[in-house]
Design an enzyme around this catalytic site. Structure first.
Site, PDB file in Angstrom:
ATOM      1  N   GLU A  79      34.890  56.084  44.732  1.00 25.59           N
ATOM      2  CA  GLU A  79      36.269  56.375  44.371  1.00 25.59           C
ATOM      3  C   GLU A  79      36.366  56.580  42.862  1.00 25.59           C
ATOM      4  O   GLU A  79      37.449  56.563  42.300  1.00 25.59           O
ATOM      5  CB  GLU A  79      37.221  55.293  44.887  1.00 25.59           C
ATOM      6  N   CYS A 111      37.365  51.629  48.954  1.00 23.81           N
ATOM      7  CA  CYS A 111      36.109  50.859  49.017  1.00 23.81           C
ATOM      8  C   CYS A 111      35.397  50.990  50.364  1.00 23.81           C
ATOM      9  O   CYS A 111      34.328  50.406  50.571  1.00 23.81           O
ATOM     10  CB  CYS A 111      36.389  49.388  48.724  1.00 23.81           C
ATOM     11  N   HIS A 233      33.682  42.656  51.969  1.00 25.04           N
ATOM     12  CA  HIS A 233      33.984  43.394  50.744  1.00 25.04           C
ATOM     13  C   HIS A 233      34.554  42.361  49.767  1.00 25.04           C
ATOM     14  O   HIS A 233      35.471  41.611  50.121  1.00 25.04           O
ATOM     15  CB  HIS A 233      35.015  44.484  51.048  1.00 25.04           C
TER      16      HIS A 233
HETATM   17  N1  CAA Z   1      42.979  26.835  38.011  1.00 22.64           N
HETATM   18  C1  CAA Z   1      42.581  27.185  39.249  1.00 22.64           C
HETATM   19  N2  CAA Z   1      43.209  28.159  39.987  1.00 22.64           N
HETATM   20  C2  CAA Z   1      44.251  28.800  39.411  1.00 22.64           C
HETATM   21  C3  CAA Z   1      44.708  28.475  38.120  1.00 22.64           C
HETATM   22  C4  CAA Z   1      44.041  27.430  37.402  1.00 22.64           C
HETATM   23  N3  CAA Z   1      44.398  27.094  36.177  1.00 22.64           N
HETATM   24  N4  CAA Z   1      45.761  29.279  37.836  1.00 22.64           N
HETATM   25  C5  CAA Z   1      45.949  30.095  38.930  1.00 22.64           C
HETATM   26  N5  CAA Z   1      45.044  29.793  39.871  1.00 22.64           N
HETATM   27  C6  CAA Z   1      44.866  30.425  41.179  1.00 22.64           C
HETATM   28  C7  CAA Z   1      46.165  30.735  41.899  1.00 22.64           C
HETATM   29  O1  CAA Z   1      46.666  29.585  42.566  1.00 22.64           O
HETATM   30  C8  CAA Z   1      45.704  31.823  42.852  1.00 22.64           C
HETATM   31  O2  CAA Z   1      45.020  31.232  43.929  1.00 22.64           O
HETATM   32  P1  CAA Z   1      45.395  31.660  45.437  1.00 22.64           P
HETATM   33  O3  CAA Z   1      45.096  33.136  45.557  1.00 22.64           O
HETATM   34  O4  CAA Z   1      44.506  30.834  46.255  1.00 22.64           O
HETATM   35  O5  CAA Z   1      46.849  31.385  45.609  1.00 22.64           O
HETATM   36  C9  CAA Z   1      44.643  32.577  42.035  1.00 22.64           C
HETATM   37  O6  CAA Z   1      44.301  31.711  40.944  1.00 22.64           O
HETATM   38  C10 CAA Z   1      45.136  33.899  41.474  1.00 22.64           C
HETATM   39  O7  CAA Z   1      46.376  33.670  40.860  1.00 22.64           O
HETATM   40  P2  CAA Z   1      47.527  34.749  40.876  1.00 22.64           P
HETATM   41  O8  CAA Z   1      47.681  35.335  42.256  1.00 22.64           O
HETATM   42  O9  CAA Z   1      48.725  34.179  40.219  1.00 22.64           O
HETATM   43  O10 CAA Z   1      46.860  35.839  39.933  1.00 22.64           O
HETATM   44  P3  CAA Z   1      47.432  37.199  39.425  1.00 22.64           P
HETATM   45  O11 CAA Z   1      48.893  37.338  39.672  1.00 22.64           O
HETATM   46  O12 CAA Z   1      46.971  37.307  38.019  1.00 22.64           O
HETATM   47  O13 CAA Z   1      46.727  38.326  40.337  1.00 22.64           O
HETATM   48  C11 CAA Z   1      45.213  39.538  41.705  1.00 22.64           C
HETATM   49  C12 CAA Z   1      45.518  38.191  41.023  1.00 22.64           C
HETATM   50  C13 CAA Z   1      46.406  39.962  42.582  1.00 22.64           C
HETATM   51  C14 CAA Z   1      43.980  39.416  42.554  1.00 22.64           C
HETATM   52  C15 CAA Z   1      44.995  40.621  40.588  1.00 22.64           C
HETATM   53  O14 CAA Z   1      43.858  40.272  39.851  1.00 22.64           O
HETATM   54  C16 CAA Z   1      44.836  42.016  41.124  1.00 22.64           C
HETATM   55  O15 CAA Z   1      45.818  42.726  41.320  1.00 22.64           O
HETATM   56  N6  CAA Z   1      43.552  42.473  41.374  1.00 22.64           N
HETATM   57  C17 CAA Z   1      43.270  43.798  41.877  1.00 22.64           C
HETATM   58  C18 CAA Z   1      43.653  43.977  43.335  1.00 22.64           C
HETATM   59  C19 CAA Z   1      42.680  43.374  44.304  1.00 22.64           C
HETATM   60  O16 CAA Z   1      41.527  43.141  44.010  1.00 22.64           O
HETATM   61  N7  CAA Z   1      43.140  43.160  45.544  1.00 22.64           N
HETATM   62  C20 CAA Z   1      42.284  42.658  46.605  1.00 22.64           C
HETATM   63  C21 CAA Z   1      42.584  43.249  47.941  1.00 22.64           C
HETATM   64  S1  CAA Z   1      42.525  45.046  47.849  1.00 22.64           S
HETATM   65  C22 CAA Z   1      40.853  45.450  48.024  1.00 22.64           C
HETATM   66  O17 CAA Z   1      40.071  44.661  48.458  1.00 22.64           O
HETATM   67  C23 CAA Z   1      40.410  46.821  47.608  1.00 22.64           C
HETATM   68  C24 CAA Z   1      39.825  46.745  46.263  1.00 22.64           C
HETATM   69  O18 CAA Z   1      38.623  46.614  46.102  1.00 22.64           O
HETATM   70  C25 CAA Z   1      40.737  46.772  45.133  1.00 22.64           C
END
Ligand code: CAA
Length: 387
Positions: A79, A111, A233
């Site tokens: 991609e 992916c 994945h």
């Molecule tokens: N200590 C330990 N854990 C902590 C923490 C701390 N101090 N602070 C936060 N966390 C945890 C949260 O509780 C959360 O855990 P859970 O998921 O178990 O609830 C985790 O850290 C992540 O926190 P947030 O959800 O608040 O993080 P975020 O808002 O910054 O976003 C994300 C995380 C959505 C993955 C972002 O990084 C993102 O958008 N990534 C890209 C999209 C992605 O990878 N999606 C996956 C599915 S899509 C796919 O698979 C196709 C592909 O390849 C993209």
């Protein structure tokens, strides 16, 4: 006749960012990145590495061990395409010196692209048992500086050879597919970085896992306890961990422990490299092969997910002497050789790599000798060279 994966090659660029440094720079608690997301490092591609060069470098890892003249099919899933028309696979075919009668093309469905290629290759080799197929996944995950997705970036490639009587894993017949037209993650033509609805994408991923895993079990009569390992994945390690928790809930303690231990082994490389989109599931596969002790005939389930969204679950059986077909020491050196970047170096390299290269630009690589790289353009034609 059994058909499956006979060779596997891996490449990741020679630079990385440490997640603790990134967390400090973004005013986040490092444990959010290390534990909450599950990542330790991410590979960074500079201007000289792209889907083509990484795909060549991954395939070169095994090319001398195969009969080039038997390769009838070359598929590249990516991609991070380098051209709106010409397939990445044509540049790769030339660099690998494959025969002129190879059927070759690029596939795209986020992916899922490499899995699409492997399924096509499996069925192709069944019909053409004297031919083999090279399937490559190569990608650079880019969300942008200071975005929520930044911590889930990465870069790299996995290449496999699919043939009859394979040495690593036979591919079982059947699969379970599931798709829906949704907008969880996408990259419009005018954007060099992905757009994503992060929280929604996590929910959809798990939902598609539930559907495909349940359907596969229904079709085959297999249960979670029949698998030695389940592979996912891994856009980031915590995502696959969550799916694995769903798979093992309500199972006996032995199954829970086995699938949890083997998940940890499969996530070991991704933790250090990050998301490599199409190749991510197959990096998990390589990591399992090189970091777990698998019994002969181990049954492995594979969950592939491509945003947009398309998912598939299928399975395979590990071959008895699979270890002889691997190159564990060289793979570990590939990861260990990377140079750590400061955050400002990473930001500079990242922004530079986003720019469309001006025609006539000539690039030099800082990789070791023998590595292929993108050397710039001549008359708008992309040039690839071996250092
Ligand atoms: N200590 C330990 N854990 C902590 C923490 C701390 N101090 N602070 C936060 N966390 C945890 C949260 O509780 C959360 O855990 P859970 O998921 O178990 O609830 C985790 O850290 C992540 O926190 P947030 O959800 O608040 O993080 P975020 O808002 O910054 O976003 C994300 C995380 C959505 C993955 C972002 O990084 C993102 O958008 N990534 C890209 C999209 C992605 O990878 N999606 C996956 C599915 S899509 C796919 O698979 C196709 C592909 O390849 C993209």
């Amino acid at each position: 006749m059994q058909v499956g994966i006979d060779q596997i090659g891996f490449y990741t660029p020679n630079k990385y960012v440490d997640m603790i440094d990134l967390a400090h720079a973004r005013n986040e608690d490092p444990n959010k990145f290390l534990i909450g997301i599950g990542q330790q490092k991410m590979s960074v591609a500079d201007q000289t590495q792209d889907a083509v060069s990484m795909g060549i470098n991954a395939t070169l890892r095994y090319l001398d061990h195969i009969e080039r003249k038997n390769v009838g099919l070359l598929i590249v899933g990516t991609e991070s395409g380098v051209d709106q028309s010409k397939s990445a696979s044509l540049f790769i075919k030339t660099a690998l010196n494959l025969p002129l009668n190879v059927r070759t093309f690029e596939v795209k469905e986020a992916c899922f692209g490499m899995t699409a290629g492997i399924m096509i290759a499996r069925d192709y080799v069944r019909l053409h048992p004297n031919h083999s197929a090279i399937v490559i996944g190569a990608d650079i995950a880019r969300y942008g500086i200071n975005t929520g997705g930044e911590v889930t970036q990465g870069a790299g490639s996995i290449s496999v050879l699919v043939k009859a009587d394979p040495r690593i894993m036979t591919l079982s017949a059947g699969h379970s597919a599931y798709s829906a037209d949704i907008n969880d993650f996408w990259r419009p033509n005018d954007s060099a970085v992905a757009l994503v609805d992060g929280k929604y994408s996590k929910d959809v991923y798990l939902d598609f896992f539930r559907h495909t895993f349940a359907d596969y079990q229904k079709q085959t009569g297999l249960k979670a306890s029949d698998f030695t390992a389940l592979l996912y994945h891994l856009p980031f390690v915590k995502m696959g961990f969550k799916a694995n928790q769903l798979a093992i809930e309500k199972r006996d303690d032995e199954t829970k422990k086995r699938l949890a231990d083997n998940f940890a082994a499969s996530a070991y490389y991704s933790k250090q490299i990050g998301n490599i989109y199409t190749a991510s599931l197959y990096l998990s596969f390589l990591s399992l092969l090189e970091n777990a002790q698998l019994p002969a005939n181990a049954k492995v389930g594979l969950f592939s997910y491509g945003s947009g969204a398309m998912a598939e679950f299928y399975s395979g059986q590990i071959c008895e002497d699979y270890g002889k077909a691997l190159n564990q020491t060289a793979d570990q050196e590939m990861i260990a050789r990377r140079q750590k970047l400061t955050i400002s170096e990473y930001e500079q390299i990242f922004n530079q790599a986003l720019k469309v290269p001006q025609d006539g630009l000539k690039l030099a690589s800082d990789e070791k000798s023998g590595t292929w790289y993108f050397a710039g353009t001549e008359n708008h034609v992309r040039q690839y060279r071996q250092k």
